[in-house]
Design a protein around this motif. Structure first.
Motif, mmCIF file in Angstrom:
data_model
loop_
_atom_site.group_PDB
_atom_site.id
_atom_site.type_symbol
_atom_site.label_atom_id
_atom_site.label_comp_id
_atom_site.label_asym_id
_atom_site.label_seq_id
_atom_site.Cartn_x
_atom_site.Cartn_y
_atom_site.Cartn_z
ATOM 1 N N PRO A 1 -7.490 -0.743 6.274
ATOM 2 C CA PRO A 1 -6.321 -1.263 8.047
ATOM 3 C C PRO A 1 -7.526 -2.458 8.708
ATOM 4 C CG PRO A 1 -6.202 1.103 7.504
ATOM 5 C CD PRO A 1 -7.820 0.672 6.534
ATOM 6 N N LEU B 1 2.791 2.576 2.620
ATOM 7 C CA LEU B 1 2.764 3.305 3.694
ATOM 8 C C LEU B 1 4.338 3.119 4.129
ATOM 9 C CD1 LEU B 1 -0.566 1.383 5.342
ATOM 10 C CD2 LEU B 1 0.002 3.461 3.833
ATOM 11 N N LYS C 1 -1.311 4.478 -6.267
ATOM 12 C CA LYS C 1 -2.362 4.328 -5.391
ATOM 13 C C LYS C 1 -3.649 5.264 -6.017
ATOM 14 C CE LYS C 1 1.253 6.126 -1.008
ATOM 15 N NZ LYS C 1 1.488 6.323 -0.651
ATOM 16 N N LEU D 1 -7.429 0.762 0.634
ATOM 17 C CA LEU D 1 -7.069 0.056 1.503
ATOM 18 C C LEU D 1 -8.145 -0.012 3.280
ATOM 19 C CD1 LEU D 1 -4.432 -0.963 3.460
ATOM 20 C CD2 LEU D 1 -3.798 0.658 3.722
ATOM 21 N N ALA E 1 0.716 -1.326 -0.559
ATOM 22 C CA ALA E 1 -0.231 -0.286 0.598
ATOM 23 C C ALA E 1 0.585 1.156 -0.134
ATOM 24 C CB ALA E 1 -1.176 -0.189 1.395
#
Lengths: 327, 390
Positions: free
Chosen positions: A98, A68, A91, A96, A66
């Motif tokens: 989480p 991050l 992106k 996403l 993702a």
């Protein structure tokens, strides 16, 4: 090797229909290698499961996919574009969800959706329409104006998912979306994922619940200690265990004679006897069950109960790692 | 830019719903201002509010110099004077009985004594109601008498030196016309010092500014703790948008709260900080300094609780050292530290502005605040981000 940027992907990667390609992903934290050479791909419309116990490296893998966190080695491409913390183009294709709830408690459900939708580039009527669609999909249309801090846990989970799919991503990543959810909400979430998959959305689903992986996923990668132990469809994975079923017989009478007789029944691999119970290892349990019960009766054992255990992903995990999935 | 605006608006909406921003930014400092003001003398304005004074004066009608002394006292513009001429005994009695605030008794030989070069004695009797007003009048009388005496001494010296009468007169006039020993100026003793009330308002605004801009950092930590930071990082946001939006929220809240505090404080306590333009630039500068400091806090803390503690410490240290409650002076390195304190620079700048200073005059405190802001940003870039490791 770093995570490939858009230029790298554009120049060196062959044309592909893969929504996600992960290759040789590595992440280290000091001496600990949290992810060690993870590779897999996901096709459009496919639901791919990452199945493993807590601490196996699922969330770290997701975090790199993702964008991050940066990978120490390996590449991630989403819709053909390199992914990394600063890669905004890739992106745009990503949604996403989480593991931790990622919603604002002091905003309403609709405000949460509107906020994240605007950041994804939606606005005006498109945003309003899409927000309403998602609210209805996740069953929160009638509570859209309530502050989310007043939502139940299941409602928050559903909103958490709704935000992820608001902008119709090419790839939806769900990181353990049903942890801590009541059975009713869990079923609702699983149905939503099935619906999205049927609409052609590629889904990467991490879980440590074997039942969810078996129900949802077209292909499954079993991950443990940072590396993928095996990957394939459910049936392919089960074949790794030898594909045998277990049958337990309980009854009275001459179980020793029955055990000897049953070893001769076609399809029976192994028989263990202990008093009034017999444990058999067989190929295709249902098809040989009738012959086993008859054979036991003919040998003088009166069968009072039969139990068939078919191999599942738990068995596969046990077979591959030597430990239970929930250890 | 659109994403920055979207995120900033969302945060502002959250802050407005979370009413703690109003409490910390407006209610508490205003309440503290009120309490401190009451404790130290009550609500009021910078205007000393001098009351009219009744003077009972005794002087020989034919004495031109005595008359000049009384005329000068009566014509000064600081205190309204009602002058009643009477005998010396009546004047004393009037002061003692309260009929007059002060009695001024000029001897009958006042003029002749001065002309002879000697020093006559002017008697002053203060009544029970005497105060700052009578002190002002007495100072005026003393100044005038000193001036006249100086002129007479100069003339006497010229005569003794054998100068012609025209020259003696010229010297006497020159001495009498010299600048007065005492000048009265309505206003403050120093143009760079705020009044007590002004210091109170400016100091509390500076002190609580740190709490207000801290809401930006708290917003960032809240994103981290509630998991939304991960989601935001997975979205196609421009580089630095998340942190920039938090800084923008802190800055906007800081400017708004400081502006409201200064305006409200000015109205409540009758303080005039001077040009709104200059005050505006000072506010923008001090909020920039305070906001930049929060970047360092954001890098050093891992939780909202740690951020609250750090900000409270910084606010109290900078606020007190900057003179939020009372002026603090040091020497050497300590004074240098005090000088680079943005809250102190802010209060100094407001003092200059209140004294009539314009943008060029407040250049130094503005430079201090902006250099402080720049230094904090550089430090924030250098130090490790402990929060990101949490």
């Amino acid at each position: 090797m770093g995570v490939a940027g858009p230029t790298d992907a554009g120049q060196s990667a062959p044309p592909t229909t893969e929504v996600l390609r992960v290759h040789g992903l590595v992440k280290r934290y000091g001496e600990l290698t949290a992810v060690d050479g993870v590779s897999f791909t996901i096709q459009p419309g496919e639901t791919f499961g990452l199945l493993g116990p807590n601490g196996a490296g699922k969330t770290t893998t997701i975090s790199m996919i993702a964008g991050l966190i940066a990978a120490d080695a390996g590449t991630v491409t989403v819709a053909g574009m390199g992914m990394g913390p600063s890669e905004t183009a890739a992106k745009r294709h990503l949604g996403l969800v989480p593991q931790e709830l990622a919603i604002y408690p002091d905003l309403t459900g609709r405000e949460n959706l509107n906020f994240f939708g605007r950041l994804q580039g939606l606005n005006g009527k498109d945003l309003s329409r899409r927000t309403q669609e998602v609210l209805e999909l996740i069953g929160l249309a009638d509570r859209a104006g309530d502050l989310t801090k007043n939502y139940s846990g299941g409602m928050k989970r559903r909103l958490n998912i709704g935000i992820g799919l608001l902008h119709r991503p090419t790839l939806l990543i769900l990181d353990e979306p049903t942890v801590g959810v009541d059975p009713q909400s869990r079923n609702s979430i699983l149905e939503a994922v099935e619906a999205l998959s049927s609409e052609g959305m590629a889904v990467l689903y991490t879980t440590h619940y074997m039942e969810e992986a078996e129900r949802l996923c077209d292909r499954i990668a079993i991950i443990d200690e940072g590396s993928i132990q095996a990957e394939g469809t459910r049936d392919q994975l089960i074949k790794l265990t030898g594909g045998v079923d277990r049958i337990n017989l309980h009854g009275s009478g001459n179980s020793t004679a029955a055990a000897a007789a049953l070893r001769l029944v076609p399809g029976v691999q192994h028989v263990d006897g202990d008093g009034s119970a017999l444990a058999l290892t067989v190929h295709d349990g249902p098809s040989v069950l009738a012959g086993i019960v008859t054979g036991a009766a003919n040998a003088g054992m009166s069968v009072t109960s039969v139990e068939i255990t078919r191999p599942d992903l738990e068995s596969v995990f046990l077979h591959l790692t030597g430990k239970a999935l929930r250890d | 830019m659109r994403q920055l605006w979207i995120m900033t608006l969302k945060d502002l909406r959250q802050r407005v719903r979370d009413r703690s921003v109003f409490v910390f930014s407006l209610v508490v400092p205003l309440a503290l201002m009120g309490v401190l003001s009451l404790v130290t003398g009550g609500f009021g304005s910078d205007d000393p509010g001098l009351e009219p004074v009744t003077v009972a004066a005794s002087a020989a009608n034919a004495d031109q110099l005595a008359t000049a002394v009384l005329d000068t006292m009566e014509s000064q513009e600081v205190v309204d004077v009602t002058l009643n001429r009477m005998s010396a005994d009546d004047a004393r009695a009037a002061a003692r009985s309260g009929a007059a605030d002060v009695a001024i008794i000029i001897p009958d030989d006042f003029g002749s004594s001065l002309r002879s070069g000697s020093s006559p004695t002017v008697q002053v009797v203060q009544g029970d109601g005497a105060g700052l007003e009578t002190d002002v009048l007495i100072s005026v009388v003393v100044g005038v008498v000193d001036q006249l005496h100086a002129a007479s001494v100069a003339a006497a010296a010229a005569g003794a030196a054998g100068l012609p009468p025209e020259a003696i007169a010229a010297i006497g006039n020159q001495a009498a016309a010299r600048a007065p020993a005492l000048t009265l100026k309505e206003g403050r003793a120093s143009d760079e010092q705020l009044s007590f009330q002004g210091t109170l308002v400016a100091g509390q605004a500076g002190l609580f500014l740190m709490f207000t801009v801290g809401f930006g950092v708290l917003g960032l930590l809240a994103e981290r703790e509630q998991g939304t930071l991960a989601r935001l990082k997975s979205m196609p946001l421009g580089h630095g948008i998340i942190v920039a939006s938090k800084a923008a929220v802190g800055y906007i809240l800081g400017v708004a709260a400081t502006g409201v505090l200064l305006v409200t404080g000015s109205l409540l306590f009758g303080v005039d900080f001077g040009s709104p333009l200059v005050v505006g630039v000072l506010v923008l500068s001090v909020v920039a300094a305070a906001t930049s400091l929060t970047f360092i806090v954001a890098r050093m803390v891992r939780t909202a609780e740690q951020a609250n503690v750090a900000q409270s410490i910084l606010a109290m240290v900078l606020g007190i050292a900057g003179g939020a409650f009372f002026p603090i002076q040091g020497s050497g390195f300590a004074q240098t530290l005090l000088d680079i304190n943005p809250v102190g620079a802010f209060i100094r700048g407001l003092g200059i502005s209140a004294g009539g200073g314009g943008l060029p005059e407040v250049g130094a405190p503005i430079a201090v605040m902006l250099v402080f802001a720049g230094a904090c940003l550089v430090i924030a870039r250098i130090i490790p981000d402990r929060g990101a490791r949490a």
